[in-house]
Design a protein around this motif. Structure first.
Motif, PDB file in Angstrom:
ATOM      1  N   THR A  54       5.270   4.351   1.558  1.00 26.87           N
ATOM      2  CA  THR A  54       4.754   3.027   1.868  1.00 26.87           C
ATOM      3  C   THR A  54       3.978   3.050   3.177  1.00 26.87           C
ATOM      4  O   THR A  54       4.497   3.497   4.196  1.00 26.87           O
ATOM      5  CB  THR A  54       5.912   2.015   1.947  1.00 26.87           C
ATOM      6  OG1 THR A  54       6.638   2.069   0.716  1.00 26.87           O
ATOM      7  CG2 THR A  54       5.411   0.620   2.167  1.00 26.87           C
ATOM      8  N   PHE A  55       2.722   2.568   3.145  1.00 24.66           N
ATOM      9  CA  PHE A  55       1.857   2.561   4.324  1.00 24.66           C
ATOM     10  C   PHE A  55       1.677   1.180   4.940  1.00 24.66           C
ATOM     11  O   PHE A  55       1.451   1.059   6.126  1.00 24.66           O
ATOM     12  CB  PHE A  55       0.460   3.101   3.988  1.00 24.66           C
ATOM     13  CG  PHE A  55       0.429   4.564   3.718  1.00 24.66           C
ATOM     14  CD1 PHE A  55       0.769   5.482   4.693  1.00 24.66           C
ATOM     15  CD2 PHE A  55       0.041   5.033   2.484  1.00 24.66           C
ATOM     16  CE1 PHE A  55       0.725   6.846   4.444  1.00 24.66           C
ATOM     17  CE2 PHE A  55      -0.006   6.392   2.225  1.00 24.66           C
ATOM     18  CZ  PHE A  55       0.337   7.299   3.208  1.00 24.66           C
ATOM     19  N   GLY A  56       1.683   0.135   4.112  1.00 25.01           N
ATOM     20  CA  GLY A  56       1.395  -1.181   4.661  1.00 25.01           C
ATOM     21  C   GLY A  56       1.306  -2.241   3.580  1.00 25.01           C
ATOM     22  O   GLY A  56       1.818  -2.068   2.474  1.00 25.01           O
ATOM     23  N   ARG A  94      -2.710   5.170  10.693  1.00 24.63           N
ATOM     24  CA  ARG A  94      -4.009   4.498  10.845  1.00 24.63           C
ATOM     25  C   ARG A  94      -5.112   5.526  11.054  1.00 24.63           C
ATOM     26  O   ARG A  94      -4.864   6.673  11.405  1.00 24.63           O
ATOM     27  CB  ARG A  94      -3.944   3.507  12.013  1.00 24.63           C
ATOM     28  CG  ARG A  94      -2.955   2.390  11.736  1.00 24.63           C
ATOM     29  CD  ARG A  94      -2.827   1.429  12.890  1.00 24.63           C
ATOM     30  NE  ARG A  94      -1.700   0.524  12.607  1.00 24.63           N
ATOM     31  CZ  ARG A  94      -0.996  -0.083  13.531  1.00 24.63           C
ATOM     32  NH1 ARG A  94      -1.301   0.064  14.802  1.00 24.63           N
ATOM     33  NH2 ARG A  94      -0.002  -0.873  13.185  1.00 24.63           N
ATOM     34  N   ASP A  95      -6.325   5.114  10.800  1.00 27.15           N
ATOM     35  CA  ASP A  95      -7.515   5.959  10.964  1.00 27.15           C
ATOM     36  C   ASP A  95      -7.525   7.155  10.023  1.00 27.15           C
ATOM     37  O   ASP A  95      -8.088   8.204  10.330  1.00 27.15           O
ATOM     38  CB  ASP A  95      -7.659   6.443  12.426  1.00 27.15           C
ATOM     39  CG  ASP A  95      -7.825   5.293  13.396  1.00 27.15           C
ATOM     40  OD1 ASP A  95      -8.560   4.343  13.075  1.00 27.15           O
ATOM     41  OD2 ASP A  95      -7.204   5.342  14.482  1.00 27.15           O
ATOM     42  N   LYS A  96      -6.881   7.019   8.871  1.00 29.06           N
ATOM     43  CA  LYS A  96      -6.864   8.094   7.877  1.00 29.06           C
ATOM     44  C   LYS A  96      -7.522   7.666   6.567  1.00 29.06           C
ATOM     45  O   LYS A  96      -7.461   8.387   5.584  1.00 29.06           O
ATOM     46  CB  LYS A  96      -5.425   8.552   7.615  1.00 29.06           C
ATOM     47  CG  LYS A  96      -4.786   9.194   8.841  1.00 29.06           C
ATOM     48  CD  LYS A  96      -3.416   9.732   8.557  1.00 29.06           C
ATOM     49  CE  LYS A  96      -2.879  10.416   9.800  1.00 29.06           C
ATOM     50  NZ  LYS A  96      -1.533  10.925   9.621  1.00 29.06           N
ATOM     51  N   GLY A  97      -8.110   6.461   6.552  1.00 26.97           N
ATOM     52  CA  GLY A  97      -8.807   5.985   5.366  1.00 26.97           C
ATOM     53  C   GLY A  97      -7.963   5.160   4.409  1.00 26.97           C
ATOM     54  O   GLY A  97      -8.479   4.644   3.420  1.00 26.97           O
ATOM     55  N   TYR A  98      -6.660   5.017   4.686  1.00 26.32           N
ATOM     56  CA  TYR A  98      -5.800   4.251   3.778  1.00 26.32           C
ATOM     57  C   TYR A  98      -6.196   2.772   3.742  1.00 26.32           C
ATOM     58  O   TYR A  98      -6.233   2.155   2.685  1.00 26.32           O
ATOM     59  CB  TYR A  98      -4.325   4.378   4.183  1.00 26.32           C
ATOM     60  CG  TYR A  98      -3.820   5.794   4.257  1.00 26.32           C
ATOM     61  CD1 TYR A  98      -4.086   6.715   3.240  1.00 26.32           C
ATOM     62  CD2 TYR A  98      -3.073   6.218   5.342  1.00 26.32           C
ATOM     63  CE1 TYR A  98      -3.615   8.015   3.317  1.00 26.32           C
ATOM     64  CE2 TYR A  98      -2.592   7.524   5.421  1.00 26.32           C
ATOM     65  CZ  TYR A  98      -2.872   8.411   4.417  1.00 26.32           C
ATOM     66  OH  TYR A  98      -2.407   9.699   4.493  1.00 26.32           O
ATOM     67  N   GLY A  99      -6.482   2.211   4.904  1.00 30.13           N
ATOM     68  CA  GLY A  99      -6.886   0.808   4.968  1.00 30.13           C
ATOM     69  C   GLY A  99      -8.199   0.564   4.250  1.00 30.13           C
ATOM     70  O   GLY A  99      -8.349  -0.417   3.532  1.00 30.13           O
ATOM     71  N   SER A 100      -9.129   1.480   4.424  1.00 32.33           N
ATOM     72  CA  SER A 100     -10.433   1.362   3.772  1.00 32.33           C
ATOM     73  C   SER A 100     -10.301   1.412   2.252  1.00 32.33           C
ATOM     74  O   SER A 100     -10.886   0.592   1.538  1.00 32.33           O
ATOM     75  CB  SER A 100     -11.360   2.475   4.262  1.00 32.33           C
ATOM     76  OG  SER A 100     -12.616   2.379   3.659  1.00 32.33           O
ATOM     77  N   ILE A 120       0.868  -1.181   0.000  1.00 31.34           N
ATOM     78  CA  ILE A 120       0.000   0.000   0.000  1.00 31.34           C
ATOM     79  C   ILE A 120       0.901   1.227   0.000  1.00 31.34           C
ATOM     80  O   ILE A 120       1.729   1.392   0.899  1.00 31.34           O
ATOM     81  CB  ILE A 120      -0.904   0.035   1.249  1.00 31.34           C
ATOM     82  CG1 ILE A 120      -1.705  -1.261   1.380  1.00 31.34           C
ATOM     83  CG2 ILE A 120      -1.812   1.266   1.211  1.00 31.34           C
ATOM     84  CD1 ILE A 120      -2.394  -1.422   2.727  1.00 31.34           C
ATOM     85  N   THR A 121       0.753   2.075  -1.020  1.00 26.21           N
ATOM     86  CA  THR A 121       1.575   3.286  -1.114  1.00 26.21           C
ATOM     87  C   THR A 121       0.698   4.508  -1.371  1.00 26.21           C
ATOM     88  O   THR A 121      -0.394   4.405  -1.927  1.00 26.21           O
ATOM     89  CB  THR A 121       2.615   3.198  -2.249  1.00 26.21           C
ATOM     90  OG1 THR A 121       1.926   3.140  -3.500  1.00 26.21           O
ATOM     91  CG2 THR A 121       3.518   1.993  -2.088  1.00 26.21           C
ATOM     92  N   SER A 122       1.222   5.653  -0.983  1.00 30.91           N
ATOM     93  CA  SER A 122       0.559   6.906  -1.347  1.00 30.91           C
ATOM     94  C   SER A 122       0.847   7.165  -2.821  1.00 30.91           C
ATOM     95  O   SER A 122       1.703   6.511  -3.423  1.00 30.91           O
ATOM     96  CB  SER A 122       1.097   8.067  -0.501  1.00 30.91           C
ATOM     97  OG  SER A 122       2.434   8.363  -0.875  1.00 30.91           O
ATOM     98  N   ILE A 138      -4.898  -7.313   5.973  1.00 31.53           N
ATOM     99  CA  ILE A 138      -4.405  -5.965   5.692  1.00 31.53           C
ATOM    100  C   ILE A 138      -3.681  -5.435   6.932  1.00 31.53           C
ATOM    101  O   ILE A 138      -4.070  -5.734   8.058  1.00 31.53           O
ATOM    102  CB  ILE A 138      -5.573  -5.031   5.280  1.00 31.53           C
ATOM    103  CG1 ILE A 138      -5.052  -3.686   4.788  1.00 31.53           C
ATOM    104  CG2 ILE A 138      -6.585  -4.885   6.380  1.00 31.53           C
ATOM    105  CD1 ILE A 138      -6.101  -2.861   4.072  1.00 31.53           C
ATOM    106  N   LEU A 139      -2.628  -4.672   6.677  1.00 30.44           N
ATOM    107  CA  LEU A 139      -1.865  -4.056   7.758  1.00 30.44           C
ATOM    108  C   LEU A 139      -1.431  -2.659   7.344  1.00 30.44           C
ATOM    109  O   LEU A 139      -0.804  -2.490   6.292  1.00 30.44           O
ATOM    110  CB  LEU A 139      -0.615  -4.887   8.079  1.00 30.44           C
ATOM    111  CG  LEU A 139       0.377  -4.234   9.040  1.00 30.44           C
ATOM    112  CD1 LEU A 139      -0.183  -4.217  10.461  1.00 30.44           C
ATOM    113  CD2 LEU A 139       1.714  -4.938   9.005  1.00 30.44           C
ATOM    114  N   ILE A 140      -1.776  -1.680   8.159  1.00 27.59           N
ATOM    115  CA  ILE A 140      -1.206  -0.340   8.040  1.00 27.59           C
ATOM    116  C   ILE A 140      -0.105  -0.327   9.096  1.00 27.59           C
ATOM    117  O   ILE A 140      -0.381  -0.411  10.306  1.00 27.59           O
ATOM    118  CB  ILE A 140      -2.251   0.773   8.287  1.00 27.59           C
ATOM    119  CG1 ILE A 140      -3.410   0.668   7.284  1.00 27.59           C
ATOM    120  CG2 ILE A 140      -1.578   2.148   8.229  1.00 27.59           C
ATOM    121  CD1 ILE A 140      -3.022   0.848   5.834  1.00 27.59           C
ATOM    122  N   SER A 141       1.142  -0.267   8.656  1.00 24.91           N
ATOM    123  CA  SER A 141       2.275  -0.543   9.531  1.00 24.91           C
ATOM    124  C   SER A 141       2.545   0.507  10.597  1.00 24.91           C
ATOM    125  O   SER A 141       2.865   0.174  11.725  1.00 24.91           O
ATOM    126  CB  SER A 141       3.532  -0.773   8.696  1.00 24.91           C
ATOM    127  OG  SER A 141       3.775   0.325   7.863  1.00 24.91           O
TER     128      SER A 141
END
Length: 174
Positions: free
Chosen positions: A74-76, A102-108, A67-69, A94-97
């Motif tokens: 790199t986020f996770g 976390r809690d910024k919508g990246y995982g979603s 997962i990258t911006s 899924i893992l946001i490292s």
């Protein structure tokens, strides 16, 4: 819009440059409980893993995406595992490292992208996830994406002190 490209993040294949990132994640004891890990990984083993990461999901039965911006931070990771093309199903993790990400919508967004990828390109009929009953944020994340709790595995995970239950969640496409 591309399947693995979202508004804020993208998913991409592992690259050799991800060695340090993987080394940090795989050796972070605070998340071992999530992945049922009990021992650290050497850089040598992770290099071997990266050398084989190019294998097709149909051969390896798993796929790990980074997962990258959009600026390549790199986020996770997102894991597709237990890939079963005959029965058209797979597991998702899924893992946001970094806790600060976390809690910024990246995982979603990452979960939404991987769901679309699995149904559109892998032709899956269903996805499942195994989530500890105490991992409220992950349960909410998956339920928000349409996953339903279909069972509870009692005393499933042991953390060295006590047992905890684990939910199995499932998403079936129409």
């Amino acid at each position: 819009m591309k399947t693995l490209q979202g508004k804020y993040i993208g998913l991409r294949a592992l690259e050799p440059e991800d060695l340090e990132f993987l080394y940090q994640i795989e050796n972070d004891e605070s998340i071992w409980e999530l992945s049922n890990t009990q021992t650290p990984y050497s850089k040598f083993l992770l290099e071997q893993y990266l050398e084989n990461a190019h294998k097709d999901i149909f051969e390896a039965k798993q796929l790990r995406l980074v997962i990258t911006s959009l600026e390549h931070k790199t986020f996770g990771l997102v894991d597709i595992f237990d890939f079963d093309p005959k029965n058209k199903r797979a597991g998702i993790g899924i893992l946001i490292s970094n806790p600060e990400d976390r809690d910024k919508g990246y995982g979603s967004e990452a979960l939404s992208l991987v769901i679309k990828y699995c149904f559109k390109h892998l032709f899956l009929h269903q996805l499942y996830a195994n989530i500890d009953e105490h991992n409220v944020k992950s349960l909410k994340l998956f339920e928000t994406q349409g996953f339903k709790k279909i069972g509870l595995k009692e005393d499933w995970n042991f953390n060295g002190i006590s047992f905890s239950n684990e939910y199995i969640l499932q998403l079936i496409t129409n």
